[in-house]
Design an enzyme around this catalytic site. Structure first.
Site, PDB file in Angstrom:
ATOM      1  N   ASP A  42       5.334   2.113  -1.333  1.00 34.26           N
ATOM      2  CA  ASP A  42       5.142   1.957   0.280  1.00 34.26           C
ATOM      3  C   ASP A  42       5.237   3.016   1.001  1.00 34.26           C
ATOM      4  O   ASP A  42       6.223   3.687   1.119  1.00 34.26           O
ATOM      5  CB  ASP A  42       6.257   0.920   0.676  1.00 34.26           C
ATOM      6  CG  ASP A  42       6.117   0.568   2.170  1.00 34.26           C
ATOM      7  OD1 ASP A  42       4.945   0.597   2.718  1.00 34.26           O
ATOM      8  OD2 ASP A  42       7.172   0.056   2.761  1.00 34.26           O
ATOM      9  N   ASP A  63       0.263   2.383   6.157  1.00 32.76           N
ATOM     10  CA  ASP A  63       1.416   1.512   5.711  1.00 32.76           C
ATOM     11  C   ASP A  63       0.813   0.735   4.354  1.00 32.76           C
ATOM     12  O   ASP A  63       0.260  -0.265   4.661  1.00 32.76           O
ATOM     13  CB  ASP A  63       1.834   0.634   6.912  1.00 32.76           C
ATOM     14  CG  ASP A  63       3.215  -0.114   6.165  1.00 32.76           C
ATOM     15  OD1 ASP A  63       3.783   0.332   5.334  1.00 32.76           O
ATOM     16  OD2 ASP A  63       3.561  -1.228   6.793  1.00 32.76           O
TER      17      ASP A  63
END
Ligand SMILES: *[C@@H]1O[C@H](CO)[C@@H](O)[C@H](O)[C@H]1NC(C)=O
Ligand SMILES: *[C@@H]1O[C@H](CO)[C@@H](O)[C@H](O)[C@H]1NC(C)=O
Ligand SMILES: *[C@@H]1O[C@H](CO)[C@@H](O)[C@H](O)[C@H]1NC(C)=O
Ligand SMILES: *[C@@H]1O[C@H](CO)[C@@H](O)[C@H](O)[C@H]1NC(C)=O
Ligand SMILES: *[C@@H]1O[C@H](CO)[C@@H](O)[C@H](O)[C@H]1NC(C)=O
Length: 452
Positions: free
Chosen positions: A320, A95
Site C-alpha cells: 500500500d 494510494d
C-alpha cells in the site's frame, strides 16, 4: 488507505492537497485568446481550444505516461492530475490501498480537522465543475454508478422520462483516519500527451481529516489503473528525507505491456485475491504471499494464519503506497521486535523515553557509536523473491543519538486480530526500490534501486 480504523495510528498519513500547483488554464495550441470582455466568452474560447487540443491528443496516444511523484511531509507521495475542459489541476495522494479518485470540489468544499503541518486549510485548491464544459454528474442508471454502488436501485423513469435524471447516490468513503463524501462526476483526465474521456472522479464537498484529494490505484473498477486500462504502473519512491522538497521521481503509467518492459533484475511474486465475500473493500487491495520474514537471517516464526488471507478475509499481506510505516498484526510485530532485541539489545541501550514519546519501538541509544551494525530485515515472497530492505527503510534516526524501528502495530487489544490484512507493506519500506504493479501478468515486481 486502508479503511480499517483500528489500523490507523497517528503515524499513518493524513491527507492533504498540494496547492503549489496552480490551475492550468490554457491548452491553446495556437494563438493567445483574443481579449474578451465577457468571462463566459473567454471560458468558451478556452473550452474550444481545449477540445481542439484534446482531439489532437487522442489521435496520438502514447503508451507510457510519466507523472512526477512528490515525497510529502505527511508520510505519503503526491501527484498532480488535471481534469476538465479547460483542465484544472489538483493534487492527490497516490494510494494503492483504495480505488476511487476524488478531489476537493466546488467552492463550498469544507474539511474538518484539516490542520496539517505544511498546508493552509483555508486555501485548498478545489475543482470547480461549473468551470469545466465536459463535467457531468454520473447518473443513477450509468453503469459507472455500479462501480461504487453495485446494488444501487434507481427510480422508475416515469412516462415522460422526467425522472430519468436521478444522479448516482452520494458516496461516503471511510479511510482509517478520516472520511470524504460527495457526488460522482465524469470528466476528462488530461495529461500533457493524452486524455481519457468520461473518467469517473469523486467531487467531494465534505471531508474529515483530509483536505486534499486521493488518487486510488487499487484493484477496483473505479481506480485510475482500471479506468485507464493500464497494463502496469510503477514507481521508485525517493527517500522521505526529501519530504516537502521539490525532489520527484516518476510514476509510470503503461497501457502497453510489451513497451513497458523495464530492465533486468526485477524479482516478481504473484498477486493473490482475498477469498472473502465479507468485505468488498478487501478486493481492492494488492495481496501477495509473504512466506517468511527473517531478521539477520533468523526466521521469525509468524503463524501461517497471518501470512495468508482466510475465508473471513483475515490475514495476508498487501502493498500500500498510502500507508507510511509497514504495519504488522501485534503477534507478528512482537516476534520481529523480539528478534531485533535479541540480536542487538546487548550492543545498544534501549531509549525508553523516546519509545514512549514517539510510539515507535524498539529504539536504541547509539550515542558515541561510530558505526551502527544492525541485522538485515528481509521479506521472502512466494516464488523465491527476496526483499532485503536497506537499513534506512526500517530503522530511522529520531535524533542524532536514537534510532527506532519504523514498523508499527495495533496499539489495542492483545488478541486484536481483526479482519483485513495482517501485514501492510507501507511506503517507508518501499523507499529506494523500483516497484512495479504488473496488472497484465498479475504480479508484483521490485528491484533495489536508488531513486534519487
Ligand atoms: C493560496 O494558494 C495559492 C496556490 O498555491 C497561492 O498562490 C496563494 O498565495 C495562496 N494564498 C494564501 C492566502 O495563502
Ligand atoms: C506522436 O507522439 C510522438 C511522441 O510524443 C511524436 O514523436 C510524434 O511526432 C507524434 N505524432 C503526431 C502525428 O503528432
Ligand atoms: C411529466 O409527468 C408528470 C406526471 O407524471 C407531470 O406532472 C409533468 O408535467 C410531466 N412533464 C412533462 C414535461 O411533460
Ligand atoms: C435530463 O437531462 C437531459 C440531458 O442531460 C436534459 O436535457 C433534460 O432537461 C433533463 N430533464 C430533467 C427533467 O431534468
Ligand atoms: C544516550 O546515552 C547518552 C550517554 O550514554 C546519554 O547522555 C543520553 O542522554 C542518552 N540519550 C537518550 C535519548 O536516552
Amino acid at each position: 488507505m486502508l479503511s480499517l480504523s483500528h489500523l490507523l495510528l497517528f503515524f499513518l498519513i493524513s491527507l492533504y492537497s498540494l496547492s503549489a500547483y496552480s490551475t492550468t488554464l490554457s491548452l491553446s495550441p495556437t494563438a493567445a485568446p483574443p481579449p474578451l470582455a465577457n468571462p463566459w466568452q473567454r471560458l468558451a474560447h478556452l473550452a474550444t481550444a481545449s477540445s481542439t487540443r484534446a482531439h489532437h491528443l487522442k489521435t496520438n496516444l502514447s503508451a507510457t505516461t510519466k507523472v512526477p511523484l512528490f515525497p510529502r511531509g505527511y508520510g505519503g507521495y503526491s501527484i498532480s492530475l488535471s481534469f476538465g475542459t479547460p483542465p484544472q489541476t489538483s493534487s492527490f495522494v497516490m494510494d494503492s490501498g483504495s480505488s476511487l479518485l476524488w478531489f476537493p470540489c466546488t467552492r463550498r468544499y469544507s474539511c474538518n480537522s484539516c490542520n496539517f503541518a505544511d498546508i493552509d486549510p483555508t486555501n485548498i485548491t478545489t475543482f470547480i465543475p461549473k468551470s469545466s464544459s465536459s463535467a457531468k454528474i454520473v447518473g443513477c442508471r450509468n453503469p459507472q454508478c455500479k462501480w461504487i454502488f453495485p446494488n444501487v436501485r434507481c427510480r422508475e423513469c416515469g412516462k415522460n422520462q422526467t425522472r430519468c435524471n436521478q444522479s448516482c447516490p452520494p458516496y461516503m468513503i471511510q479511510y482509517g483516519s478520516g472520511s470524504t463524501t460527495g457526488l460522482l462526476l465524469s470528466d476528462s483526465l488530461v495529461f500533457p500527451d493524452k486524455m481519457v474521456d468520461n473518467f469517473v472522479v469523486g467531487c467531494s464537498i465534505f471531508s474529515n481529516r483530509q483536505p486534499g484529494g486521493i488518487a486510488g490505484f487499487g484493484r477496483g473498477p473505479e481506480s485510475l489503473p482500471a479506468q485507464m486500462k493500464l497494463k502496469k504502473f510503477s514507481y521508485c519512491l525517493v527517500s522521505h528525507r526529501f519530504d516537502g522538497e521539490p525532489v520527484t521521481s516518476d510514476l509510470v503509467l503503461d497501457t502497453d505491456g510489451a513497451a513497458a518492459a523495464r530492465g533486468r533484475g526485477i524479482k516478481y511474486t504473484p498477486f493473490r485475491k482475498n477469498p472473502t465475500s465479507v468485505n468488498a473493500a478487501f478486493h481492492d487491495y494488492y495481496y501477495f504471499t509473504l512466506r517468511k520474514i527473517t531478521v539477520g537471517g533468523i526466521k521469525v516464526k509468524a503463524p501461517y494464519k497471518f501470512l495468508v488471507p482466510n475465508s473471513d478475509g483475515k490475514g495476508g499481506t498487501i502493498v500500500d503506497s498510502g500507508t507510511t510505516f509497514t504495519y504488522m498484526e501485534k503477534e507478528v510485530f512482537e516476534l520481529v521486535a523480539e528478534e531485533f532485541e535479541k540480536q542487538i539489545g546487548k550492543n545498544y541501550g534501549r531509549a525508553a523515553a523516546v519509545e514512549k514519546e514517539s510510539g515507535l519501538r524498539p529504539c536504541y541509544n547509539i550515542s558515541g557509536e561510530n558505526a551502527v551494525d544492525l541485522p538485515k530485515l528481509t521479506f521472502h515472497f512466494k516464488g523465491g523473491a527476496k526483499m532485503a530492505l536497506p537499513l534506512a527503510d526500517y530503522f530511522s534516526f529520531l535524533d542524532e543519538s536514537v534510532i527506532c524501528m519504523t514498523i508499527v502495530s495495533s496499539s489495542g487489544t492483545e488478541d486484536g486480530f481483526g479482519p483485513g490484512p495482517a501485514i501492510i507493506l507501507g511506503n517507508y519500506q518501499q523507499q529506494n526500490f523500483y516497484i512495479e504493479y504488473d496488472l497484465e501478468n498479475e504480479r508484483f515486481g521490485f528491484r533495489s534501486q536508488v531513486c534519487k
